[in-house]
Design a protein around this motif. Structure first.
Motif, PDB file in Angstrom:
ATOM      1  N   UNK A 191       0.833  -1.207   0.000  1.00  0.00           N
ATOM      2  CA  UNK A 191       0.000   0.000   0.000  1.00  0.00           C
ATOM      3  C   UNK A 191       0.868   1.258   0.000  1.00  0.00           C
ATOM      4  N   UNK A 192       1.978   1.212   0.732  1.00  0.00           N
ATOM      5  CA  UNK A 192       2.896   2.358   0.768  1.00  0.00           C
ATOM      6  C   UNK A 192       3.656   2.505  -0.550  1.00  0.00           C
ATOM      7  N   UNK A 193       3.969   1.380  -1.187  1.00  0.00           N
ATOM      8  CA  UNK A 193       4.595   1.447  -2.511  1.00  0.00           C
ATOM      9  C   UNK A 193       3.670   2.171  -3.485  1.00  0.00           C
ATOM     10  N   UNK A 194       2.377   1.843  -3.409  1.00  0.00           N
ATOM     11  CA  UNK A 194       1.400   2.527  -4.263  1.00  0.00           C
ATOM     12  C   UNK A 194       1.349   4.020  -3.950  1.00  0.00           C
ATOM     13  N   UNK A 195       1.478   4.369  -2.669  1.00  0.00           N
ATOM     14  CA  UNK A 195       1.512   5.781  -2.290  1.00  0.00           C
ATOM     15  C   UNK A 195       2.723   6.483  -2.904  1.00  0.00           C
ATOM     16  N   UNK A 196       3.868   5.805  -2.890  1.00  0.00           N
ATOM     17  CA  UNK A 196       5.070   6.400  -3.485  1.00  0.00           C
ATOM     18  C   UNK A 196       4.917   6.547  -4.998  1.00  0.00           C
ATOM     19  N   UNK A 197       4.282   5.566  -5.642  1.00  0.00           N
ATOM     20  CA  UNK A 197       4.013   5.680  -7.075  1.00  0.00           C
ATOM     21  C   UNK A 197       3.104   6.876  -7.349  1.00  0.00           C
ATOM     22  N   UNK A 198       2.150   7.090  -6.450  1.00  0.00           N
ATOM     23  CA  UNK A 198       1.270   8.257  -6.564  1.00  0.00           C
ATOM     24  C   UNK A 198       2.063   9.547  -6.442  1.00  0.00           C
ATOM     25  N   UNK A 199       2.998   9.577  -5.488  1.00  0.00           N
ATOM     26  CA  UNK A 199       3.860  10.756  -5.348  1.00  0.00           C
ATOM     27  C   UNK A 199       4.637  11.022  -6.635  1.00  0.00           C
ATOM     28  N   UNK A 200       5.170   9.941  -7.233  1.00  0.00           N
ATOM     29  CA  UNK A 200       5.914  10.089  -8.489  1.00  0.00           C
ATOM     30  C   UNK A 200       5.015  10.706  -9.554  1.00  0.00           C
ATOM     31  N   UNK A 201       3.790  10.183  -9.655  1.00  0.00           N
ATOM     32  CA  UNK A 201       2.841  10.697 -10.654  1.00  0.00           C
ATOM     33  C   UNK A 201       2.520  12.168 -10.405  1.00  0.00           C
ATOM     34  N   UNK A 202       2.444  12.555  -9.146  1.00  0.00           N
ATOM     35  CA  UNK A 202       2.166  13.961  -8.827  1.00  0.00           C
ATOM     36  C   UNK A 202       3.336  14.861  -9.222  1.00  0.00           C
ATOM     37  N   UNK A 203       4.575  14.346  -9.101  1.00  0.00           N
ATOM     38  CA  UNK A 203       5.731  15.120  -9.562  1.00  0.00           C
ATOM     39  C   UNK A 203       5.783  15.181 -11.079  1.00  0.00           C
ATOM     40  N   UNK A 204       5.282  14.139 -11.741  1.00  0.00           N
ATOM     41  CA  UNK A 204       5.153  14.185 -13.198  1.00  0.00           C
ATOM     42  C   UNK A 204       4.197  15.306 -13.591  1.00  0.00           C
ATOM     43  N   UNK A 205       3.074  15.367 -12.886  1.00  0.00           N
ATOM     44  CA  UNK A 205       2.098  16.428 -13.153  1.00  0.00           C
ATOM     45  C   UNK A 205       2.736  17.803 -12.960  1.00  0.00           C
ATOM     46  N   UNK A 206       3.542  17.936 -11.906  1.00  0.00           N
ATOM     47  CA  UNK A 206       4.243  19.208 -11.672  1.00  0.00           C
ATOM     48  C   UNK A 206       5.201  19.528 -12.816  1.00  0.00           C
ATOM     49  N   UNK A 207       5.929  18.515 -13.298  1.00  0.00           N
ATOM     50  CA  UNK A 207       6.904  18.763 -14.366  1.00  0.00           C
ATOM     51  C   UNK A 207       6.227  19.257 -15.641  1.00  0.00           C
ATOM     52  N   UNK A 208       4.955  18.894 -15.820  1.00  0.00           N
ATOM     53  CA  UNK A 208       4.223  19.284 -17.026  1.00  0.00           C
ATOM     54  C   UNK A 208       3.463  20.591 -16.829  1.00  0.00           C
ATOM     55  N   UNK A 209       2.811  20.731 -15.664  1.00  0.00           N
ATOM     56  CA  UNK A 209       1.901  21.867 -15.446  1.00  0.00           C
ATOM     57  C   UNK A 209       2.466  22.955 -14.532  1.00  0.00           C
ATOM     58  N   UNK A 210       3.474  22.607 -13.723  1.00  0.00           N
ATOM     59  CA  UNK A 210       3.994  23.561 -12.744  1.00  0.00           C
ATOM     60  C   UNK A 210       3.186  23.591 -11.457  1.00  0.00           C
ATOM     61  N   UNK A 211       2.192  22.694 -11.335  1.00  0.00           N
ATOM     62  CA  UNK A 211       1.347  22.624 -10.135  1.00  0.00           C
ATOM     63  C   UNK A 211       1.611  21.298  -9.440  1.00  0.00           C
ATOM     64  N   UNK A 212       1.821  21.351  -8.111  1.00  0.00           N
ATOM     65  CA  UNK A 212       2.098  20.134  -7.365  1.00  0.00           C
ATOM     66  C   UNK A 212       1.165  20.018  -6.177  1.00  0.00           C
ATOM     67  N   UNK A 213       0.625  18.796  -5.990  1.00  0.00           N
ATOM     68  CA  UNK A 213      -0.220  18.504  -4.836  1.00  0.00           C
ATOM     69  C   UNK A 213       0.666  17.968  -3.719  1.00  0.00           C
ATOM     70  N   UNK A 214       0.143  17.998  -2.500  1.00  0.00           N
ATOM     71  CA  UNK A 214       0.897  17.515  -1.346  1.00  0.00           C
ATOM     72  C   UNK A 214       1.076  16.002  -1.434  1.00  0.00           C
ATOM     73  N   UNK A 215       2.300  15.528  -1.178  1.00  0.00           N
ATOM     74  CA  UNK A 215       2.596  14.100  -1.251  1.00  0.00           C
ATOM     75  C   UNK A 215       1.877  13.328  -0.155  1.00  0.00           C
ATOM     76  N   UNK A 216       1.622  12.027  -0.420  1.00  0.00           N
ATOM     77  CA  UNK A 216       0.911  11.179   0.549  1.00  0.00           C
ATOM     78  C   UNK A 216       1.844  10.647   1.636  1.00  0.00           C
TER      79      UNK A 216
END
Length: 217
Positions: A191-216
């Motif tokens: 479950x925590x691995x999935x959370x880290x994958x989610x964090x990675x995806x959120x940083x991907x979103x930041x790299x594209x849009x410049x907007x970042x959500x709080x990590x899990x």
């Protein structure tokens, strides 16, 4: 100058892809070891974790080189900054796969055969890692958001698994409780691995849009 910079960015993408592949392999092998009770397979996960740790250092050095020796524009800067954050999450994914392997090594037996949710969680978590890294390389915003949304599915799997194991302990009067607790720990690591994958995806979103959500995590 820009051509050299672009080549180094391609190298960064290649190393990140390799690190993501190593994380996926570690997760898959840890679960396989759990299913089959293979100690050698579990020990191989620890070796993969060492390679993941080294890749984190190599990628960090490359990112710092790009930042210090080049003059990246805003989008490039976001891409490099995101990579620095992503490798931290990938290193932790390697650690948690290794933690699963340690459970197999210490117990010296298979435990997941009757708990198919564990296998489903492992497959889902590994896919989330693969898709999040691919989203970064391909600059695929839609894929990164799909990873973020899928984390809820893995959370539901964790709750289902926990309920099954609690029911198992209750019905068997505590017999097999230690094995059940180990499996709950394995599920929590996944479950925590999935959370880290989610964090990675959120940083991907930041790299594209410049907007970042709080990590899990």
């Amino acid at each position: 100058m820009r051509n050299k910079f672009d080549m180094q960015l391609e190298r960064l993408n290649s190393q990140l892809t390799h690190m993501g592949e190593m994380c996926e392999i570690a997760i898959t092998r840890a679960t396989k070891a759990l299913e089959d009770g293979k100690i050698d397979e579990a020990k191989a996960v620890r070796e993969a974790d060492e390679e993941i740790d080294q890749l984190e250092k190599d990628i960090e050095r490359l990112c710092l080189k790009l930042l210090l020796q080049q003059q990246p524009v805003a989008r490039d800067l976001r891409q490099i900054s995101a990579a620095l954050k992503m490798i931290t999450d990938m290193e932790r994914i390697g650690d948690q796969a290794s933690d699963i392997a340690e459970i197999i090594i210490s117990e010296k037996k298979a435990e997941a055969a009757d708990i198919p949710v564990i296998v489903k969680m492992s497959e889902a978590a590994a896919k989330m890692v693969r898709d999040s890294v691919n989203a970064y390389v391909e600059k695929d915003l839609e894929l990164s958001r799909a990873v973020i949304e899928y984390d809820d599915v893995v959370d539901e799997m964790f709750e289902e698994n926990k309920k099954q194991l609690i029911d198992y302990i209750s019905k068997n009067g505590g017999e097999g409780g230690r094995e059940a607790i180990d499996l709950i720990m394995v599920a929590k690591y996944l479950e925590r691995i999935a959370d880290h994958a989610t964090n990675i995806a959120e940083w991907v979103e930041f790299s594209i849009t410049g907007i970042h959500k709080e990590s899990k995590v």
